[in-house]
Design a protein around this motif. Sequence first.
Motif, PDB file in Angstrom:
ATOM      1  N   UNK A 204       2.751 -42.759  37.721  1.00 14.85           N
ATOM      2  CA  UNK A 204       3.596 -43.148  36.588  1.00 14.85           C
ATOM      3  C   UNK A 204       3.371 -44.613  36.230  1.00 14.85           C
ATOM      4  N   UNK A 205       3.206 -45.471  37.238  1.00 22.19           N
ATOM      5  CA  UNK A 205       2.923 -46.892  36.963  1.00 22.19           C
ATOM      6  C   UNK A 205       1.620 -47.052  36.188  1.00 22.19           C
ATOM      7  N   UNK A 206       0.635 -46.209  36.495  1.00 25.73           N
ATOM      8  CA  UNK A 206      -0.614 -46.251  35.738  1.00 25.73           C
ATOM      9  C   UNK A 206      -0.408 -45.774  34.303  1.00 25.73           C
ATOM     10  N   UNK A 207       0.504 -44.833  34.108  1.00 23.01           N
ATOM     11  CA  UNK A 207       0.705 -44.225  32.794  1.00 23.01           C
ATOM     12  C   UNK A 207       1.522 -45.089  31.839  1.00 23.01           C
ATOM     13  N   UNK A 208       2.448 -45.883  32.350  1.00 24.68           N
ATOM     14  CA  UNK A 208       3.399 -46.588  31.493  1.00 24.68           C
ATOM     15  C   UNK A 208       2.736 -47.400  30.375  1.00 24.68           C
ATOM     16  N   UNK A 209       1.657 -48.162  30.650  1.00 27.45           N
ATOM     17  CA  UNK A 209       1.050 -48.939  29.558  1.00 27.45           C
ATOM     18  C   UNK A 209       0.000 -48.169  28.760  1.00 27.45           C
ATOM     19  N   UNK A 210      -0.246 -46.901  29.112  1.00 22.94           N
ATOM     20  CA  UNK A 210      -1.344 -46.156  28.488  1.00 22.94           C
ATOM     21  C   UNK A 210      -1.112 -45.900  27.008  1.00 22.94           C
ATOM     22  N   UNK A 211       0.165 -45.864  26.574  1.00 23.71           N
ATOM     23  CA  UNK A 211       0.468 -45.538  25.177  1.00 23.71           C
ATOM     24  C   UNK A 211       0.603 -46.795  24.321  1.00 23.71           C
ATOM     25  N   UNK A 212       0.260 -47.956  24.876  1.00 25.69           N
ATOM     26  CA  UNK A 212       0.357 -49.225  24.157  1.00 25.69           C
ATOM     27  C   UNK A 212      -0.977 -49.952  24.185  1.00 25.69           C
ATOM     28  N   UNK A 213      -1.115 -50.882  23.247  1.00 23.10           N
ATOM     29  CA  UNK A 213      -2.255 -51.800  23.242  1.00 23.10           C
ATOM     30  C   UNK A 213      -1.716 -53.216  23.071  1.00 23.10           C
ATOM     31  N   UNK A 214      -2.307 -54.152  23.805  1.00 26.19           N
ATOM     32  CA  UNK A 214      -1.872 -55.539  23.690  1.00 26.19           C
ATOM     33  C   UNK A 214      -2.706 -56.244  22.621  1.00 26.19           C
ATOM     34  N   UNK A 215      -2.024 -56.763  21.620  1.00 27.95           N
ATOM     35  CA  UNK A 215      -2.696 -57.488  20.536  1.00 27.95           C
ATOM     36  C   UNK A 215      -1.962 -58.793  20.286  1.00 27.95           C
ATOM     37  N   UNK A 216      -2.716 -59.887  20.352  1.00 26.71           N
ATOM     38  CA  UNK A 216      -2.144 -61.224  20.114  1.00 26.71           C
ATOM     39  C   UNK A 216      -0.932 -61.478  21.007  1.00 26.71           C
ATOM     40  N   UNK A 217      -1.029 -61.025  22.261  1.00 26.31           N
ATOM     41  CA  UNK A 217       0.049 -61.255  23.219  1.00 26.31           C
ATOM     42  C   UNK A 217       1.230 -60.330  23.073  1.00 26.31           C
ATOM     43  N   UNK A 218       1.147 -59.349  22.166  1.00 31.18           N
ATOM     44  CA  UNK A 218       2.259 -58.416  21.953  1.00 31.18           C
ATOM     45  C   UNK A 218       1.786 -56.979  22.177  1.00 31.18           C
ATOM     46  N   UNK A 219       2.707 -56.142  22.618  1.00 30.83           N
ATOM     47  CA  UNK A 219       2.392 -54.728  22.800  1.00 30.83           C
ATOM     48  C   UNK A 219       2.636 -53.966  21.499  1.00 30.83           C
ATOM     49  N   UNK A 220       1.665 -53.147  21.104  1.00 32.27           N
ATOM     50  CA  UNK A 220       1.816 -52.275  19.934  1.00 32.27           C
ATOM     51  C   UNK A 220       1.447 -50.855  20.345  1.00 32.27           C
ATOM     52  N   UNK A 221       2.118 -49.852  19.758  1.00 32.72           N
ATOM     53  CA  UNK A 221       1.825 -48.468  20.143  1.00 32.72           C
ATOM     54  C   UNK A 221       0.461 -48.016  19.649  1.00 32.72           C
ATOM     55  N   UNK A 222      -0.177 -47.141  20.388  1.00 36.95           N
ATOM     56  CA  UNK A 222      -1.443 -46.564  19.940  1.00 36.95           C
ATOM     57  C   UNK A 222      -1.171 -45.667  18.737  1.00 36.95           C
ATOM     58  N   UNK A 223      -2.165 -45.501  17.901  1.00 33.78           N
ATOM     59  CA  UNK A 223      -1.985 -44.735  16.677  1.00 33.78           C
ATOM     60  C   UNK A 223      -2.050 -43.236  16.918  1.00 33.78           C
ATOM     61  N   UNK A 224      -2.949 -42.805  17.791  1.00 30.51           N
ATOM     62  CA  UNK A 224      -3.143 -41.370  18.029  1.00 30.51           C
ATOM     63  C   UNK A 224      -3.078 -41.082  19.531  1.00 30.51           C
ATOM     64  N   UNK A 225      -2.730 -39.857  19.878  1.00 30.75           N
ATOM     65  CA  UNK A 225      -2.601 -39.497  21.291  1.00 30.75           C
ATOM     66  C   UNK A 225      -3.913 -39.667  22.028  1.00 30.75           C
ATOM     67  N   UNK A 226      -5.033 -39.466  21.314  1.00 28.39           N
ATOM     68  CA  UNK A 226      -6.337 -39.609  21.977  1.00 28.39           C
ATOM     69  C   UNK A 226      -6.568 -41.025  22.467  1.00 28.39           C
ATOM     70  N   UNK A 227      -6.015 -42.001  21.747  1.00 34.59           N
ATOM     71  CA  UNK A 227      -6.187 -43.404  22.145  1.00 34.59           C
ATOM     72  C   UNK A 227      -5.538 -43.695  23.489  1.00 34.59           C
ATOM     73  N   UNK A 228      -4.552 -42.887  23.872  1.00 32.07           N
ATOM     74  CA  UNK A 228      -3.917 -43.036  25.185  1.00 32.07           C
ATOM     75  C   UNK A 228      -4.520 -42.078  26.207  1.00 32.07           C
ATOM     76  N   UNK A 229      -4.826 -40.853  25.756  1.00 31.34           N
ATOM     77  CA  UNK A 229      -5.249 -39.809  26.695  1.00 31.34           C
ATOM     78  C   UNK A 229      -6.626 -40.095  27.291  1.00 31.34           C
TER      79      UNK A 229
END
Length: 383
Positions: A204-229
């Motif tokens: 679960x610790x590995x999974x928690x950041x999988x649905x986000x991307x860090x941009x300019x020091x901020x977390x933003x959600x991935x656009x599509x499920x494939x980007x996380x999967x």
Amino acid sequence: MTSRTCRSLLAWLFLWVLASAVLPAQAHKASDAYLQLSRKADRIDLRWDIALRDLDAVLDLDANADQKLSWGEVRYRLDDIKAYALGHLRLQEGQCVPAEVQPPAIESRIDGAYLVLQMRAPCSAATALSIDYRLFQDVDPTHRGLLRAQAESAATPLLRSLDPSAGPVSIAWVGSEDAARPASFLADGIHHILIGYDHILFLVCLLLPAVLKRRDGCWTPVLAWRDAAWPMLGIVTMFTIAHSITLALAGLKIVTISPRIIEPAIAITIILAALDNIRPVLGGRRKLFSFLFGLIHGFGFAGALGELELPTGQFALALLQFNLGVEAGQLAVVSVALAVLLGLRNWRRYPPLVLHGGSMAAVVLATVWLCERVLDVKMLPFS
């Protein structure tokens, strides 16, 4: 109900389910006992190896409460131990009653001390034997009895995993397809990962950041499920390959490391994975560290099969089935968790509450586990 409210409820539900899964977690390895039956004419010779830590949990053998069991403390309670054990094992519906043939002994193994009971039961010849195994049923739902049964004329032993809550099982000695068919350890592999709360928490610790991307020091959600999967698939694959390697090495006894080392090390992997979600400490090399950490977790999965002393071919098949079960259970955990996190990824409170809050909770729990495993003490009333 608004989408924001739905995400909030889903987030709290996810955290509640996670807490429910890890709070009852055992601080040490899964509970196993080893039951060996040998059929000779009209009798059954029986050897039963039961972990002292499990007996202490149910019978409170540690009279002076010094967290250590002496032979004197065990010997003083031997009658209670034998009564408890034999009260939770019935052969042939009570018609075959085991009686002691040698004094009990203590045997040290890599995962601790075991009490060895050696008994003999007069038993009329039959093609099948009914076994009602209920050891620790009332105190530990994770316990399993690993059965190795062999008739005098049989070339290979018959294997079973005994679930105390499953009721009586029948094993065939000779003349049956069941006797020749190898036991499946697939379900045991699934069971092992699902009760391995520390392994689940690590995933679960590995999974928690999988649905986000860090941009300019901020977390933003991935656009599509494939980007996380897909990135997550790479990380989990590395973890899987690694723990499969060490599971095989440990099961074959090529490499053996004491749980006194492995169990604290597993807790440390959880702490590092969780801290990396808050502030990068792994240098962005999560795949590499997933592999290295997977090597450690593989030793945590191993142990039980190696104690059965199986013929090479039978052991290889049992090991393969057990590992496939572990992977199936792991895939189920990852799939469900990733689906929930994908549903939460657009929630504005995901980074502070789910990612950082969940990771900090994992750090705290893993630190408690680490202290328990290093100091061999119980700090949590439910562990």
